[in-house]
Design an enzyme around this catalytic site. Structure first.
Site, short mmCIF file in Angstrom:
data_model
loop_
_atom_site.label_atom_id
_atom_site.label_comp_id
_atom_site.label_asym_id
_atom_site.label_seq_id
_atom_site.Cartn_x
_atom_site.Cartn_y
_atom_site.Cartn_z
N ASN A 196 18.09 -38.19 64.53
CA ASN A 196 17.10 -37.62 63.81
C ASN A 196 17.11 -36.05 63.79
O ASN A 196 16.48 -35.47 64.83
CB ASN A 196 15.68 -38.07 64.21
N TRP A 197 17.62 -35.51 62.81
CA TRP A 197 17.79 -33.90 62.97
C TRP A 197 16.46 -33.19 62.76
O TRP A 197 16.46 -32.03 62.72
CB TRP A 197 18.72 -33.64 61.82
N LYS A 198 15.50 -33.78 62.13
CA LYS A 198 13.98 -33.25 61.93
C LYS A 198 14.33 -32.25 61.00
O LYS A 198 15.38 -32.33 60.05
CB LYS A 198 13.35 -32.76 63.18
N GLU A 248 5.51 -37.55 64.73
CA GLU A 248 5.16 -36.20 64.06
C GLU A 248 4.59 -36.41 62.66
O GLU A 248 3.66 -35.58 62.22
CB GLU A 248 6.43 -35.42 64.09
N SER A 282 13.37 -37.41 74.37
CA SER A 282 14.03 -36.67 75.38
C SER A 282 15.25 -37.20 75.85
O SER A 282 15.50 -37.10 77.17
CB SER A 282 12.96 -36.12 76.42
N HIS A 286 6.82 -42.08 62.27
CA HIS A 286 7.13 -41.02 63.36
C HIS A 286 5.78 -40.54 63.82
O HIS A 286 5.07 -40.06 62.99
CB HIS A 286 8.24 -40.16 63.03
N GLU A 299 8.61 -44.85 71.09
CA GLU A 299 8.55 -43.61 70.97
C GLU A 299 7.36 -43.19 71.62
O GLU A 299 6.33 -42.74 70.78
CB GLU A 299 8.77 -42.77 69.98
N GLY A 311 10.53 -34.66 72.34
CA GLY A 311 10.75 -33.03 72.36
C GLY A 311 10.23 -32.31 73.48
O GLY A 311 9.98 -31.00 73.52
C1 PEP Z 1 12.30 -37.86 67.91
O1 PEP Z 1 12.18 -37.01 67.19
O2 PEP Z 1 12.25 -39.05 67.54
C2 PEP Z 1 12.76 -37.88 69.24
C3 PEP Z 1 13.13 -38.79 69.83
O3 PEP Z 1 12.96 -36.33 69.50
P1 PEP Z 1 13.75 -35.79 71.01
O4 PEP Z 1 14.88 -36.62 71.18
O5 PEP Z 1 13.94 -34.44 70.81
O6 PEP Z 1 12.77 -36.17 71.91
#
Ligand code: PEP
Length: 251
Positions: free
Chosen positions: A9-11, A98, A213, A96, A168, A174
């Site tokens: 997931n490049w966001k 976010e 993470s 998600h 998640e 993050g």
């Molecule tokens: C995500 O955005 O779904 C995610 C797991 O981010 P990160 O790996 O940066 O914690």
């Protein structure tokens, strides 16, 4: 041998140059596990096509980070599931944290999107998970059950067919604070048992991923757990070497 689903997931990151450098070192070699596993790249919507050009000849699938709840019409700035399908998207992330937190997406909206994705025969990656406060109050399972319940209530017991669940924990995304793999195993088992009550076949086949993470140092402990079928990776997936190292751990 266990087959994993790795999603990058490049966001809100990437550029044409970034994409061209990223895929230079990808190939179809089974040595790095691209053949054995399912690999999905989810770039920002504007770069979906550019990524598709790079991956369509490899065993890598295109993922979208979001979709609108409408199919067509006067919805400025939105992207429809018909368009995503049209350009080769196979997986769509939905729910998600976010989007739940920064874009006020509630369960009703998430169900609508989830339903649309499935109705077009694409695969939703439904993100569920608790906040830090909910964890502290011992509410993790209650929160996840509620997030799963709304999908099940709205769409019936076949809702989890051809679906991916991503656990998640919001506090792990993050932050550099990944969850304890044993704790994640327990939650994944809980999710699988929940699905099993309604649809034993899906419970057996469904990919339940962990996200939060993940990097090439901590990934192995997660994928060793019996109910962890893959990883949803944010920041670490922006570095192709790091992403490939994580995939290689599954060998
Ligand atoms: C995500 O955005 O779904 C995610 C797991 O981010 P990160 O790996 O940066 O914690």
């Amino acid at each position: 041998m266990k087959k994993y689903l790795f999603v990058a997931n490049w966001k809100l990151n990437g550029s044409i140059e970034f994409i061209s450098n990223y895929f230079k070192f990808f190939n179809t070699s089974s040595e790095i596990g691209l053949e054995k596993n399912i690999i999905v790249i989810a770039p920002p919507a504007i770069y979906l096509n550019e990524v598709y050009k790079n991956i369509h000849s490899m065993n890598i699938f295109l993922g979208a980070q979001n979709v609108d709840k409408n199919l067509t019409g006067a919805f400025t700035g939105e992207t429809s599931i018909l368009m995503l399908k049209d350009i080769g998207v196979k997986y769509v992330i939905v729910g998600h944290s976010e989007r739940r937190l920064l874009h006020n997406e509630n369960n009703d909206l998430i169900i609508k999107k989830f339903d649309l994705i499935k109705s077009l025969n694409l695969i939703p990656i439904l993100c569920v998970g608790e906040t830090e406060k909910e964890k502290k109050h011992g509410q993790t399972k209650i929160v996840i059950e509620e997030q799963l319940n709304c999908v099940l209530t709205a769409l019936g017991t076949s809702a989890f067919r051809n679906t991916v669940i991503a656990y998640e924990p919001v506090w792990a995304i993050g932050t550099g604070l990944s969850a304890d793999p044993k704790y994640v195993q327990c939650i994944h088992k809980f999710i699988r048992n929940y699905i099993e009550k309604y649809d034993p076949i899906s419970a057996k086949n469904i990919f339940i991923q962990y996200g939060g993470s993940i990097n090439s140092v901590n990934a192995e402990e997660f994928i060793k757990q019996p109910d962890i079928n893959g990883l949803l990776i944010g920041s670490a997936s922006l570095d192709y070497q790091e992403f490939l190292k994580i995939i290689e751990l599954s060998k």
